[in-house]
Each structure stands twice: as structure tokens, then as C-alpha cells.
Write a protein that holds these residues in place. Structure first.
Motif, mmCIF file in Angstrom:
data_model
loop_
_atom_site.group_PDB
_atom_site.id
_atom_site.type_symbol
_atom_site.label_atom_id
_atom_site.label_comp_id
_atom_site.label_asym_id
_atom_site.label_seq_id
_atom_site.Cartn_x
_atom_site.Cartn_y
_atom_site.Cartn_z
ATOM 1 N N VAL A 133 46.233 32.693 24.967
ATOM 2 C CA VAL A 133 47.571 32.099 24.936
ATOM 3 C C VAL A 133 47.452 30.675 24.398
ATOM 4 C CG1 VAL A 133 49.604 31.420 26.258
ATOM 5 C CG2 VAL A 133 48.345 33.500 26.874
ATOM 6 N N VAL A 134 48.160 30.399 23.318
ATOM 7 C CA VAL A 134 48.162 29.076 22.702
ATOM 8 C C VAL A 134 49.532 28.450 22.945
ATOM 9 C CG1 VAL A 134 47.904 27.764 20.570
ATOM 10 C CG2 VAL A 134 46.555 29.850 20.923
ATOM 11 N N LEU A 135 49.559 27.366 23.715
ATOM 12 C CA LEU A 135 50.806 26.676 24.025
ATOM 13 C C LEU A 135 50.868 25.394 23.206
ATOM 14 C CD1 LEU A 135 53.376 26.465 25.801
ATOM 15 C CD2 LEU A 135 51.977 25.248 27.483
ATOM 16 N N GLU A 149 43.631 42.633 23.745
ATOM 17 C CA GLU A 149 43.191 41.775 22.645
ATOM 18 C C GLU A 149 44.350 41.084 21.932
ATOM 19 O OE1 GLU A 149 40.721 44.168 20.144
ATOM 20 O OE2 GLU A 149 39.214 44.496 21.693
ATOM 21 N N LEU A 150 45.255 40.577 22.708
ATOM 22 C CA LEU A 150 46.453 39.949 22.156
ATOM 23 C C LEU A 150 46.288 38.433 22.121
ATOM 24 C CD1 LEU A 150 49.250 41.004 21.223
ATOM 25 C CD2 LEU A 150 50.105 40.442 23.512
ATOM 26 N N THR A 151 46.708 37.839 21.005
ATOM 27 C CA THR A 151 46.784 36.383 20.899
ATOM 28 C C THR A 151 48.247 36.001 20.791
ATOM 29 O OG1 THR A 151 44.629 36.204 19.796
ATOM 30 C CG2 THR A 151 46.149 34.348 19.548
ATOM 31 N N VAL A 152 48.691 35.144 21.694
ATOM 32 C CA VAL A 152 50.103 34.754 21.746
ATOM 33 C C VAL A 152 50.223 33.254 21.543
ATOM 34 C CG1 VAL A 152 52.217 34.723 23.106
ATOM 35 C CG2 VAL A 152 50.615 36.634 23.345
ATOM 36 N N VAL A 153 51.004 32.865 20.556
ATOM 37 C CA VAL A 153 51.324 31.465 20.311
ATOM 38 C C VAL A 153 52.764 31.243 20.751
ATOM 39 C CG1 VAL A 153 51.617 29.667 18.569
ATOM 40 C CG2 VAL A 153 49.741 31.325 18.362
ATOM 41 N N THR A 154 53.001 30.230 21.559
ATOM 42 C CA THR A 154 54.349 30.004 22.070
ATOM 43 C C THR A 154 54.619 28.528 22.305
ATOM 44 O OG1 THR A 154 55.953 30.653 23.768
ATOM 45 C CG2 THR A 154 53.674 30.296 24.490
ATOM 46 N N ASN A 155 55.878 28.155 22.184
ATOM 47 C CA ASN A 155 56.312 26.817 22.581
ATOM 48 C C ASN A 155 57.126 26.892 23.865
ATOM 49 O OD1 ASN A 155 58.569 28.068 21.319
ATOM 50 N ND2 ASN A 155 59.504 26.057 20.988
ATOM 51 N N SER A 156 56.974 28.001 24.592
ATOM 52 C CA SER A 156 57.729 28.231 25.823
ATOM 53 C C SER A 156 56.827 28.111 27.041
ATOM 54 C CB SER A 156 58.357 29.633 25.795
ATOM 55 O OG SER A 156 58.835 29.990 27.070
ATOM 56 N N GLY A 185 45.622 43.832 19.590
ATOM 57 C CA GLY A 185 44.851 43.007 18.673
ATOM 58 C C GLY A 185 45.680 42.112 17.781
ATOM 59 N N ALA A 186 46.984 42.131 17.926
ATOM 60 C CA ALA A 186 47.858 41.341 17.059
ATOM 61 C C ALA A 186 47.872 39.870 17.471
ATOM 62 C CB ALA A 186 49.274 41.893 17.088
ATOM 63 N N THR A 187 48.238 39.035 16.523
ATOM 64 C CA THR A 187 48.495 37.625 16.784
ATOM 65 C C THR A 187 49.981 37.414 16.624
ATOM 66 O OG1 THR A 187 46.329 36.931 15.955
ATOM 67 C CG2 THR A 187 48.050 35.255 16.047
ATOM 68 N N ILE A 188 50.668 37.091 17.730
ATOM 69 C CA ILE A 188 52.126 37.030 17.705
ATOM 70 C C ILE A 188 52.625 35.669 18.165
ATOM 71 C CG2 ILE A 188 52.205 39.500 18.223
ATOM 72 C CD1 ILE A 188 53.290 38.731 21.017
ATOM 73 N N GLY A 189 53.868 35.384 17.818
ATOM 74 C CA GLY A 189 54.535 34.185 18.301
ATOM 75 C C GLY A 189 55.727 34.567 19.150
ATOM 76 N N ASP A 238 53.554 30.751 31.305
ATOM 77 C CA ASP A 238 53.350 31.039 32.729
ATOM 78 C C ASP A 238 53.202 32.542 32.969
ATOM 79 O OD1 ASP A 238 53.404 28.405 33.467
ATOM 80 O OD2 ASP A 238 55.518 28.411 34.061
ATOM 81 N N VAL A 239 54.029 33.329 32.290
ATOM 82 C CA VAL A 239 53.975 34.785 32.458
ATOM 83 C C VAL A 239 52.631 35.339 32.005
ATOM 84 C CG1 VAL A 239 54.929 36.988 31.661
ATOM 85 C CG2 VAL A 239 56.470 35.115 32.280
ATOM 86 N N LEU A 240 52.122 34.820 30.900
ATOM 87 C CA LEU A 240 50.933 35.412 30.269
ATOM 88 C C LEU A 240 49.621 34.747 30.680
ATOM 89 C CD1 LEU A 240 52.328 35.916 26.662
ATOM 90 C CD2 LEU A 240 51.871 37.695 28.351
ATOM 91 N N SER A 241 49.678 33.639 31.389
ATOM 92 C CA SER A 241 48.437 32.945 31.750
ATOM 93 C C SER A 241 47.645 33.760 32.767
ATOM 94 C CB SER A 241 48.758 31.565 32.333
ATOM 95 O OG SER A 241 49.529 31.691 33.510
ATOM 96 N N GLY A 242 46.333 33.637 32.676
ATOM 97 C CA GLY A 242 45.467 34.391 33.581
ATOM 98 C C GLY A 242 45.439 35.859 33.227
ATOM 99 N N GLY A 243 44.891 36.668 34.109
ATOM 100 C CA GLY A 243 44.879 38.113 33.870
ATOM 101 C C GLY A 243 43.776 38.544 32.934
#
Length: 260
Positions: free
Chosen positions: A142-144, A119-126, A96-100, A131-136
Motif C-alpha cells: 500500500v502506497v499512501l 500480490e496487489l499493489t495499491v496507490v492511494t491518496n485516501s 498482481g495488478a498495480t491499481i490506484g 486504513d482498510v488495506l493496511s496490515g494483513g
């Protein structure tokens, strides 16, 4: 039978070319010689400009403080160390965390460990992390960030910075090019440094993920001072003296054991 110095130096050079970096302690154990003997070998290779000496070891030559390796090159270096760091760093991610996640081969390895976290929200500029986290999982967001693409598959620049400055994250996992007492955590890319600083400023907690060869390396631009990190996750190859310095600056230093 013991090796001649020239033979040993050729083997050391071959390993550096394959792995990108070596540690004095590992070479001493491998060849059954003293640390001082290995350092003399590295001195010889450095004088011939075949390697660059760093604290506790040596790296392939030519990576100056402003030179940025491509993602594929970085991903091939210290694989076992990065896998161990990713395993240890994953323990700091709560459901449930929101991480970068910043750009980098170590953060990409960490992303693979987070595929089953609910329930993970991931913000990344990578791009690699995305690519690793997309889908599933349908419960993962995933916020890019947008931005200009760098050789390390990072998205940087004003678009990325603007996106990050509007966000609030529980924790950011930051990969770095180098870390020293004088310069803190650094990168060889000026625009990536600005983007990473925005990522750090968006987080309530900063976890730096960096293998032991990053100690003593300095990039052209500082992302954060050592003391700004709440946690450093590194590997068991870290020099004991370096560990003492880092523990004096950072609240928690986690040492990940590297599988042989």
C-alpha cells in the motif's frame, strides 16, 4: 388510506435528512403515487429551501458546488448502492495488478472487497482506503501519498501530485462528487481535483465508481470528461435517460443491482 400532501412531504423530508438524498421513482413506489406527484412535493420543499432538487430526485440543502462533506457524512449516504458498486467494481481487479484508489466512501467500500486479492499493489491518496488495506497480507503493498488532508480524508496538494506523476498504474478507480454531460466528473475541492487528475493520468485504464445520485450534480472543478472513463460502475437506480447519455460517452457502463 392515502396520505395528505403535507404528511407525505414531511416523510420525504425526514428521509432526505436521514439518507442525504432520495429518488423520485423510489418515493413514488413507496407512497403509491405518480412521479409527477412526488415532483410537486419536492417543488414545495425546494421553495421552502428545505431540499435541493437534482436530476431524478432531491438532496439535503446547502451542499453547493464548492462545499465538501466530511467522509463520515458521505459514508452514511446510499450505503446499499455503494456496497453494490463495490461488489461490481472488484471484478475489474486482477491478482498482481498495480491499481490506484482515489479518496471517497465508494472507493473505501471497494478497498474492503480487495482484502483477499493476492500480490496487489495499491496507490492511494485516501487515509480511509489505506486504513482498510493496511496490515494483513504480506504480498500486498500500500502506497499512501503525502499531502494536505481534506474533510473527505483525502491527501492533496503538490506533494501528492508529485508522487503520483512518477507512477504507472494498471487501472485507477475514481470516486466523484458529481457527473454531468457539460462538466464531466467533478469534485467540490480544487486541490483534490488536481490530485485526482494526476491519479487519472498515471493509469492505463480509468474506472469511475459513482452511485446514481451523482448524476446531475456538479462540483466546482472538473477531474475528467465523461469520455475519458473506460468504465463507469453505478447502481440500478440510474435514470434510463441518464444511462443512455452515459453509454453514448463511455465504452462500458456497468449497472450494479442494489439489494433490497
Amino acid at each position: 388510506m392515502s396520505l395528505l400532501a403535507r404528511q407525505r412531504q414531511e416523510l420525504i423530508l425526514a428521509e432526505i435528512r436521514e439518507r442525504g438524498a432520495v429518488r423520485v421513482s423510489d418515493l413514488a413506489e413507496r407512497f403509491g403515487v405518480s412521479d409527477m406527484t412526488v415532483r410537486r412535493d419536492l417543488d414545495v420543499l425546494a421553495r421552502r429551501r428545505l431540499v435541493d432538487k437534482v436530476h431524478g430526485g432531491a438532496t439535503a440543502p446547502g451542499e453547493t458546488s464548492a462545499e465538501e462533506p466530511e467522509f463520515a457524512v458521505k459514508a452514511g449516504r446510499q450505503r446499499a448502492e455503494k456496497e453494490a458498486i463495490a461488489d461490481a467494481a472488484a471484478a475489474f481487479v486482477e491478482p498482481g495488478a498495480t491499481i490506484g484508489l482515489s479518496a471517497g466512501s465508494t472507493t473505501a467500500a471497494l478497498a474492503a472487497r480487495l482484502l483477499e486479492v493476492p500480490e496487489l499493489t495499491v496507490v492511494t491518496n485516501s487515509m480511509a482506503v489505506a486504513d482498510v488495506l493496511s496490515g494483513g497480507r504480506p504480498d500486498r503493498t500500500v502506497v499512501l501519498t503525502g499531502g494536505i488532508r481534506t474533510p473527505s480524508e483525502a491527501l492533496v496538494g503538490p506533494v501528492a501530485v508529485a508522487a503520483l506523476r512518477s507512477l504507472n498504474l494498471d487501472v485507477v478507480f475514481l470516486g466523484v462528487h458529481g457527473m454531468t454531460t457539460a462538466s464531466g466528473f467533478t469534485t467540490p475541492n480544487l486541490m483534490e481535483s488536481e490530485t485526482d487528475r494526476a491519479l487519472v493520468e498515471a493509469a492505463h485504464r480509468l474506472v469511475v465508481v459513482a452511485d446514481s445520485t451523482k448524476w446531475g450534480t456538479t462540483g466546482i472543478s472538473t477531474i475528467a470528461e465523461l469520455g475519458e472513463a473506460d468504465v463507469l460502475v453505478t447502481d440500478s437506480g440510474l435514470d434510463p435517460d441518464a444511462r443512455a447519455v452515459l453509454e453514448a460517452e463511455i465504452d462500458r457502463v456497468t449497472i450494479a443491482p442494489v439489494r433490497s
